[in-house]
Design a protein around this motif. Sequence first.
Motif, PDB file in Angstrom:
ATOM      1  N   SER A 168       0.817  -1.225   0.000  1.00 45.31           N
ATOM      2  CA  SER A 168       0.000   0.000   0.000  1.00 45.31           C
ATOM      3  C   SER A 168       0.847   1.270   0.000  1.00 45.31           C
ATOM      4  CB  SER A 168      -0.946   0.003   1.208  1.00 45.31           C
ATOM      5  OG  SER A 168      -1.887  -1.040   1.092  1.00 45.31           O
ATOM      6  N   LYS A 169       2.133   1.158   0.346  1.00 45.18           N
ATOM      7  CA  LYS A 169       3.023   2.323   0.274  1.00 45.18           C
ATOM      8  C   LYS A 169       3.362   2.675  -1.173  1.00 45.18           C
ATOM      9  CE  LYS A 169       5.223   1.313   4.721  1.00 45.18           C
ATOM     10  NZ  LYS A 169       6.479   0.940   5.406  1.00 45.18           N
ATOM     11  N   PHE A 170       3.173   1.706  -2.065  1.00 49.64           N
ATOM     12  CA  PHE A 170       3.566   1.901  -3.458  1.00 49.64           C
ATOM     13  C   PHE A 170       2.401   1.794  -4.440  1.00 49.64           C
ATOM     14  CE2 PHE A 170       7.023   0.124  -1.008  1.00 49.64           C
ATOM     15  CZ  PHE A 170       8.071   0.971  -1.320  1.00 49.64           C
ATOM     16  N   ILE A 171       1.348   1.093  -4.024  1.00 53.29           N
ATOM     17  CA  ILE A 171       0.219   0.817  -4.908  1.00 53.29           C
ATOM     18  C   ILE A 171      -1.060   1.380  -4.293  1.00 53.29           C
ATOM     19  CG2 ILE A 171      -1.125  -1.006  -6.047  1.00 53.29           C
ATOM     20  CD1 ILE A 171       1.781  -0.799  -7.020  1.00 53.29           C
ATOM     21  N   ASP A 172      -1.860   2.075  -5.112  1.00 51.10           N
ATOM     22  CA  ASP A 172      -3.137   2.630  -4.674  1.00 51.10           C
ATOM     23  C   ASP A 172      -4.237   1.604  -4.910  1.00 51.10           C
ATOM     24  OD1 ASP A 172      -5.380   4.088  -4.120  1.00 51.10           O
ATOM     25  OD2 ASP A 172      -5.030   5.656  -5.615  1.00 51.10           O
ATOM     26  N   PHE A 173      -4.841   1.108  -3.823  1.00 50.58           N
ATOM     27  CA  PHE A 173      -5.893   0.093  -3.924  1.00 50.58           C
ATOM     28  C   PHE A 173      -7.300   0.703  -3.934  1.00 50.58           C
ATOM     29  CE2 PHE A 173      -2.332  -2.451  -2.412  1.00 50.58           C
ATOM     30  CZ  PHE A 173      -2.475  -3.632  -3.124  1.00 50.58           C
ATOM     31  N   GLU A 174      -7.385   2.023  -3.808  1.00 50.17           N
ATOM     32  CA  GLU A 174      -8.702   2.676  -3.756  1.00 50.17           C
ATOM     33  C   GLU A 174      -9.407   2.609  -5.114  1.00 50.17           C
ATOM     34  OE1 GLU A 174     -10.123   4.142  -0.990  1.00 50.17           O
ATOM     35  OE2 GLU A 174      -8.437   3.290   0.117  1.00 50.17           O
ATOM     36  N   ASP A 175     -10.763   2.554  -5.064  1.00 54.24           N
ATOM     37  CA  ASP A 175     -11.601   2.662  -6.264  1.00 54.24           C
ATOM     38  C   ASP A 175     -11.198   1.703  -7.380  1.00 54.24           C
ATOM     39  OD1 ASP A 175     -12.940   4.819  -4.995  1.00 54.24           O
ATOM     40  OD2 ASP A 175     -11.382   6.202  -5.686  1.00 54.24           O
ATOM     41  N   ASP A 176     -10.866   0.474  -7.016  1.00 56.29           N
ATOM     42  CA  ASP A 176     -10.565  -0.562  -8.005  1.00 56.29           C
ATOM     43  C   ASP A 176      -9.328  -0.241  -8.856  1.00 56.29           C
ATOM     44  OD1 ASP A 176     -11.315  -3.111  -8.991  1.00 56.29           O
ATOM     45  OD2 ASP A 176     -12.186  -2.204 -10.782  1.00 56.29           O
ATOM     46  N   LYS A 177      -8.427   0.612  -8.313  1.00 53.80           N
ATOM     47  CA  LYS A 177      -7.208   0.949  -9.070  1.00 53.80           C
ATOM     48  C   LYS A 177      -6.205  -0.187  -9.043  1.00 53.80           C
ATOM     49  CE  LYS A 177      -7.395   5.960  -8.456  1.00 53.80           C
ATOM     50  NZ  LYS A 177      -7.611   6.592  -7.173  1.00 53.80           N
ATOM     51  N   ALA A 178      -6.360  -1.104  -8.091  1.00 48.89           N
ATOM     52  CA  ALA A 178      -5.508  -2.299  -8.014  1.00 48.89           C
ATOM     53  C   ALA A 178      -6.321  -3.403  -7.343  1.00 48.89           C
ATOM     54  CB  ALA A 178      -4.237  -2.019  -7.217  1.00 48.89           C
TER      55      ALA A 178
END
Length: 411
Positions: A109-119
């Motif tokens: 989560s420090k590198f990848i945005d999991f919000e709104d189905d972005k990942a």
Amino acid sequence: MDNKNAFDILQERGFIAQATHEAEIKELLSKERVTFYIGFDPTADSLHVGHFLTVMAMSHMQKAGHRPIILVGGGTGMVGDPTDRTDMRKMMTAEEVQHNVDCFKKQLSKFIDFEDDKAIMANNADWLLNLKYVDFIRDYGVHFSVNRMLTADSYRTRFEKGLSFFEFNYMLMQSYDFLELYRRYGCKMQLGGNDQWSNIIGGVELIRKVENQDAYGLTFTLLTTSDNKKMGKTQRGAVWLDPEKTTPYEFFQYWRNVEDASVEKCLGLLTFLPMEEVRRLGSLQDKDINIAKEALAYEITKNVHGEEEAKKALEAARALFAGGAHGGSIPATEIEKSDIEKGISIIELLEKASLIPSRGEGRRLITQGGIKVNDEKVEAFDKVITADDFKDGELMIQKGKKVFHKVTLNG
């Protein structure tokens, strides 16, 4: 979507090793939001430096507008990838896998945005554990040539020592993962380390044969030293992203001490610094290369552990190696380069530095884990120190928790 093609970004920074269809991949990444996946083996509760390069690639892809799927091998982890292994690995329970997945997501989560189905986080146990064997072999095994599979490096090296049929299924299962992700999420591309090339091709070809649709694969250069050894290992094992397993200071020190020849490569692959700055730092020579090493260690530690921890590690390292204001003046001993041409035992070096009153005391300290050289615990009292252990003509000995002593080379 970012105007700059994600393929060009990855290529400029030194990531790309092989591509299944380079021209088509570049065109695809420029015209649409591509869903891609990278697989992670959930056999530990932390990612390590070996994973970090693919995490950075995933971050660059997402910043350029594409959607990553982080696939954890809850199913394949119960079999074990034979790639780069000479033995079978232990199997895991579903609970162990889920705990490790939760830890991975926190770190990612420090590198990848999991919000709104972005990942997306996916687990291949969701489909692999419910497969019916005869149906699977009939529908998908028919597309794989055993002769061709045996030419893959991962199988060939294990084949000589004994490859179980259990492990032989790995390529089929990883290929099926890609097919499932294509069907579930429209995933068109698999990314991974270059040692995964054969497995990635298997998935690309399976989608093309079964679905009659285009799919693509991209592999990254492996993080290795100039003599082709994998980076991310110390005498104590892997360099972890979890601060409980590898402290931020130890993490910082690992990157501060990389070989000169790897500095520019690591800056391109493992930091977000602009490439002009990467090239500027990479061009520094002789003692100035330490400026680049410090920047490398600081940037990676900042990204993994946060700016505050990176600053503390930087200050501690400067104090230790330069006798700065935070650490006071560090005692130093100078020895002739000729004295270590054939190597010098750690006990003899401790004597020369007046750190032990007797050889017996030296052996006792080492047995109790009380001596470190360049932040690595000395495990054996017959350890031999050579010129290779000196970084820029300096070596740091730590006795206990508070005694530090610098040894410098003359000549």
